[in-house]
Write a protein that holds these residues in place. Structure first.
Motif, short mmCIF file in Angstrom:
data_model
loop_
_atom_site.label_atom_id
_atom_site.label_comp_id
_atom_site.label_asym_id
_atom_site.label_seq_id
_atom_site.Cartn_x
_atom_site.Cartn_y
_atom_site.Cartn_z
N UNK A 170 0.84 -1.20 0.00
CA UNK A 170 0.00 0.00 0.00
C UNK A 170 0.88 1.25 0.00
N UNK A 171 0.45 2.24 -0.74
CA UNK A 171 1.06 3.58 -0.73
C UNK A 171 2.54 3.56 -1.10
N UNK A 172 2.94 2.62 -1.94
CA UNK A 172 4.34 2.60 -2.33
C UNK A 172 4.44 2.30 -3.82
N UNK A 173 4.72 3.33 -4.59
CA UNK A 173 4.82 3.22 -6.04
C UNK A 173 6.29 3.38 -6.42
N UNK A 174 6.97 2.26 -6.64
CA UNK A 174 8.40 2.28 -6.92
C UNK A 174 8.70 3.00 -8.23
N UNK A 193 11.95 14.30 0.35
CA UNK A 193 11.21 14.55 -0.88
C UNK A 193 10.73 13.24 -1.50
N UNK A 194 11.62 12.24 -1.52
CA UNK A 194 11.25 10.94 -2.08
C UNK A 194 10.15 10.29 -1.25
N UNK A 200 4.82 8.47 2.63
CA UNK A 200 5.38 7.66 3.70
C UNK A 200 6.32 8.49 4.55
N UNK A 201 6.47 8.07 5.80
CA UNK A 201 7.50 8.70 6.63
C UNK A 201 8.87 8.27 6.10
N UNK A 203 11.38 6.95 7.66
CA UNK A 203 11.75 5.64 8.18
C UNK A 203 11.08 4.51 7.38
N UNK A 204 9.75 4.62 7.21
CA UNK A 204 9.03 3.56 6.51
C UNK A 204 9.38 3.52 5.03
N UNK A 205 9.66 4.68 4.45
CA UNK A 205 10.06 4.72 3.04
C UNK A 205 11.37 3.97 2.82
N UNK A 206 12.35 4.25 3.65
CA UNK A 206 13.66 3.59 3.49
C UNK A 206 13.51 2.08 3.65
N UNK A 207 12.72 1.66 4.64
CA UNK A 207 12.52 0.23 4.86
C UNK A 207 11.80 -0.41 3.68
N UNK A 208 10.72 0.21 3.20
CA UNK A 208 9.98 -0.33 2.06
C UNK A 208 10.88 -0.41 0.82
N UNK A 209 11.64 0.65 0.61
CA UNK A 209 12.49 0.70 -0.58
C UNK A 209 13.55 -0.41 -0.53
N UNK A 210 14.17 -0.57 0.62
CA UNK A 210 15.22 -1.59 0.72
C UNK A 210 14.64 -2.99 0.60
N UNK A 211 13.45 -3.22 1.15
CA UNK A 211 12.79 -4.52 1.01
C UNK A 211 12.51 -4.83 -0.46
#
Length: 290
Positions: A170-174, A193-194, A200-201, A203-211
């Motif tokens: 959810x809420x993550x468009x790579x 900005x990203x 996303x916050x 913290x959650x953005x970095x985690x989602x992106x790395x996953x």
């Protein structure tokens, strides 16, 4: 595939790690069904059209266009094409000394062996290339090529999966994130900005992106900048400082340090490499001493 060919693939150092046992293409396969209580190899099914279902671990799972089924050895199963909307599929049974490793690399859970990859023309082309061995008159070289084409398919599927996971989240468009990176390749771009671009916050953005990608957003952004810099060094006679500025670095010295960290050689050495004034052997030796 003929047992004689399979024996040769098993013995050949270029194919023994991974090789097809049988492969095919079924178009609008009305009435296609199968039940295996003993399953001693691995199976891939890639659905292009229509529908079907698979039963594994006493659970029925729908299969639709764009879905990939990956059944490891030992997984008793049943599957069937839809009566009303029969599927069109590529399929491949395979084995080899590293077959288990290739399947494990896909990280597809046995309780849910169906993933929605979507339809990818390159993947379809790879299955078609795998099937070209059918027209080889049983020439061994064609089947060795097919074995390595299977390796390409499995590693390609693994490459596509992070994109699938990011689309499911959810809420993550790579794609949106990467498009933003490309649009700002000539300047700096911060994590805030990203992250805000996909709501996303940090913290959650970095985690989602790395996953999803296996790396951090900043590392990927730097990689894109260096790829762009390589392109500019290839096609122009701009100075290193000019190229640095065009990818968002005001300090040419700092740019050269980042470039060497990513590429293993400096921008000057890279340019010499492209015009033949510096050899790939020197590149390899220089990189190995870092």
């Amino acid at each position: 595939m003929p047992h004689k060919i399979i024996r040769k693939l098993t013995d050949n150092s270029l194919s023994r790690d991974l090789y097809p046992l049988g492969a095919g293409y079924y178009k609008h396969a009305v009435g296609h069904r199968m039940e295996r209580l003993q399953h001693d190899d691995h199976l891939l099914i890639y659905c292009l059209e229509g529908k079907g279902k698979i039963r594994v671990n006493q659970k029925n799972i729908a299969v639709n266009s764009g879905d990939l089924v990956a059944l490891p050895r030992g997984a008793a199963h049943q599957y069937a094409s839809s009566q009303n909307f029969p599927w069109t599929i590529y399929w491949c049974h395979f084995d080899g000394e590293l077959a288990d490793d290739f399947v494990n690399h896909l990280q597809i859970p046995l309780h849910k062996p169906v993933i929605h990859l979507g339809l990818h023309s390159n993947l379809v082309g790879e299955f078609e290339a795998l099937l070209e061995a059918r027209h080889s008159s049983y020439h061994l070289n064609a089947f060795i090529n097919a074995a390595n084409q299977l390796r390409q398919i499995l590693t390609h599927v693994a490459l596509l999966q992070p994109l699938v996971r990011s689309q499911d989240a959810d809420s993550f468009d790579l794609e949106k994130v990467h498009s933003l990176m490309q649009a700002h390749i000539h300047e700096q771009l911060n994590i805030d900005t990203l992250a805000s671009s996909v709501n996303l916050s940090k913290f959650h953005f970095i985690k989602r992106y790395k996953d999803a990608t296996g790396t951090t957003p900043i590392n990927h952004f730097i990689q894109l900048k260096i790829e762009r810099a390589c392109h500019l060094l290839d096609i122009s006679t701009r100075t290193i400082a000019e190229v640095a500025f065009m990818v968002g670095y005001d300090d040419a010295y700092y740019f050269s340090r980042i470039f060497k960290k990513v590429m293993g050689i400096s921008p000057t050495q890279y340019r010499k490499l492209q015009v033949g004034a510096w050899s790939y052997k020197s590149f390899k030796q220089d990189s190995s001493t870092r």
